[in-house]
Design an enzyme around this catalytic site. Sequence first.
Site, PDB file in Angstrom:
ATOM      1  N   ASP A  65       0.851  -1.184   0.000  1.00 17.25           N
ATOM      2  CA  ASP A  65       0.000   0.000   0.000  1.00 17.25           C
ATOM      3  C   ASP A  65       0.888   1.235   0.000  1.00 17.25           C
ATOM      4  O   ASP A  65       1.955   1.203   0.622  1.00 17.25           O
ATOM      5  CB  ASP A  65      -0.813  -0.006   1.299  1.00 17.25           C
ATOM      6  CG  ASP A  65      -2.281   0.284   1.101  1.00 17.25           C
ATOM      7  OD1 ASP A  65      -2.764   0.134  -0.026  1.00 17.25           O
ATOM      8  OD2 ASP A  65      -2.944   0.646   2.092  1.00 17.25           O
ATOM      9  N   TYR A  67       2.258   4.839   1.282  1.00 11.55           N
ATOM     10  CA  TYR A  67       2.225   5.524   2.569  1.00 11.55           C
ATOM     11  C   TYR A  67       1.019   6.459   2.604  1.00 11.55           C
ATOM     12  O   TYR A  67       0.678   7.095   1.600  1.00 11.55           O
ATOM     13  CB  TYR A  67       3.499   6.331   2.780  1.00 11.55           C
ATOM     14  CG  TYR A  67       4.761   5.501   2.891  1.00 11.55           C
ATOM     15  CD1 TYR A  67       4.901   4.534   3.887  1.00 11.55           C
ATOM     16  CD2 TYR A  67       5.821   5.684   2.001  1.00 11.55           C
ATOM     17  CE1 TYR A  67       6.077   3.793   4.000  1.00 11.55           C
ATOM     18  CE2 TYR A  67       6.989   4.937   2.117  1.00 11.55           C
ATOM     19  CZ  TYR A  67       7.110   3.991   3.112  1.00 11.55           C
ATOM     20  OH  TYR A  67       8.267   3.251   3.223  1.00 11.55           O
ATOM     21  N   PHE A  78       7.914   1.670  -0.749  1.00 11.45           N
ATOM     22  CA  PHE A  78       8.925   1.895   0.297  1.00 11.45           C
ATOM     23  C   PHE A  78       9.603   3.261   0.197  1.00 11.45           C
ATOM     24  O   PHE A  78      10.305   3.662   1.118  1.00 11.45           O
ATOM     25  CB  PHE A  78       9.997   0.795   0.303  1.00 11.45           C
ATOM     26  CG  PHE A  78       9.472  -0.564   0.676  1.00 11.45           C
ATOM     27  CD1 PHE A  78       9.077  -0.831   1.978  1.00 11.45           C
ATOM     28  CD2 PHE A  78       9.356  -1.561  -0.279  1.00 11.45           C
ATOM     29  CE1 PHE A  78       8.581  -2.079   2.335  1.00 11.45           C
ATOM     30  CE2 PHE A  78       8.856  -2.815   0.069  1.00 11.45           C
ATOM     31  CZ  PHE A  78       8.471  -3.080   1.373  1.00 11.45           C
ATOM     32  N   HIS A 187       9.411  -9.283   6.252  1.00 15.81           N
ATOM     33  CA  HIS A 187       9.201  -7.885   5.864  1.00 15.81           C
ATOM     34  C   HIS A 187      10.150  -6.985   6.663  1.00 15.81           C
ATOM     35  O   HIS A 187      10.508  -7.305   7.806  1.00 15.81           O
ATOM     36  CB  HIS A 187       7.745  -7.498   6.156  1.00 15.81           C
ATOM     37  CG  HIS A 187       7.307  -6.223   5.542  1.00 15.81           C
ATOM     38  ND1 HIS A 187       7.543  -4.994   6.125  1.00 15.81           N
ATOM     39  CD2 HIS A 187       6.645  -5.973   4.385  1.00 15.81           C
ATOM     40  CE1 HIS A 187       7.038  -4.048   5.352  1.00 15.81           C
ATOM     41  NE2 HIS A 187       6.490  -4.606   4.288  1.00 15.81           N
TER      42      HIS A 187
END
Length: 220
Positions: A65, A67, A78, A187
Amino acid sequence: MEVQIEESWKKQLQPEFEKEYFQELVHFVKGEYQSETVYPPGPEIFAAFDHCPLDSLKVLIVGQDPYHGPGQANGLCFSVKKGVRKPPSLQNIFKELHSDIGKPIPEHGDLTHWADQGVMLLNATLTVRAHSPGSHQKYGWEEFTDKVIETVSGQKEGIVFLLWGAFAQKKEELIDHTKHLILKSAHPSPFSADRGFFGNRHFSKTNDYLKSRGVRDIEW
């Protein structure tokens, strides 16, 4: 349907743009941008594609998703815009990068220089409502980005897929493992980085694989 996206991707994905689910998705997203605060800015929704044409793609990193805080998302998973505080997951990515190949921790979190070298930073969902993580999931983005992963797997050879965390690893079934390198780990989130992300050495492994195929490696 006319979608503003890099030309090589447009050529491959045009059939998706004509499908009913994608037209419904566009209708939903346009409505959200008109009535809510949505990230990333409209022109950056397809930044992962615009910075990384299909022909130059070497590595694909799967995120979930964008930010959802003000000024963070720039269309690359990221990554955040320069001048924005680096989120915890990105800080951990840089820690592993330093540990793996000795690269100094960058002063900013903008990963555009990765994308411009052929690293596709693909979120499964390309938009999100402000302060509401997951708010644009299950409206069609996942079907579209699954098709993108399938397209890369089918059209290319020797791509490195970096699948960090359980969500990304579910995408493994879309990838032909006989043609590509799939690297999996926990992750980089602070909740899981100590359980296998730190020490995965994915950056050096990626470059070793690319060089073994006679492909220029990534200047991370």
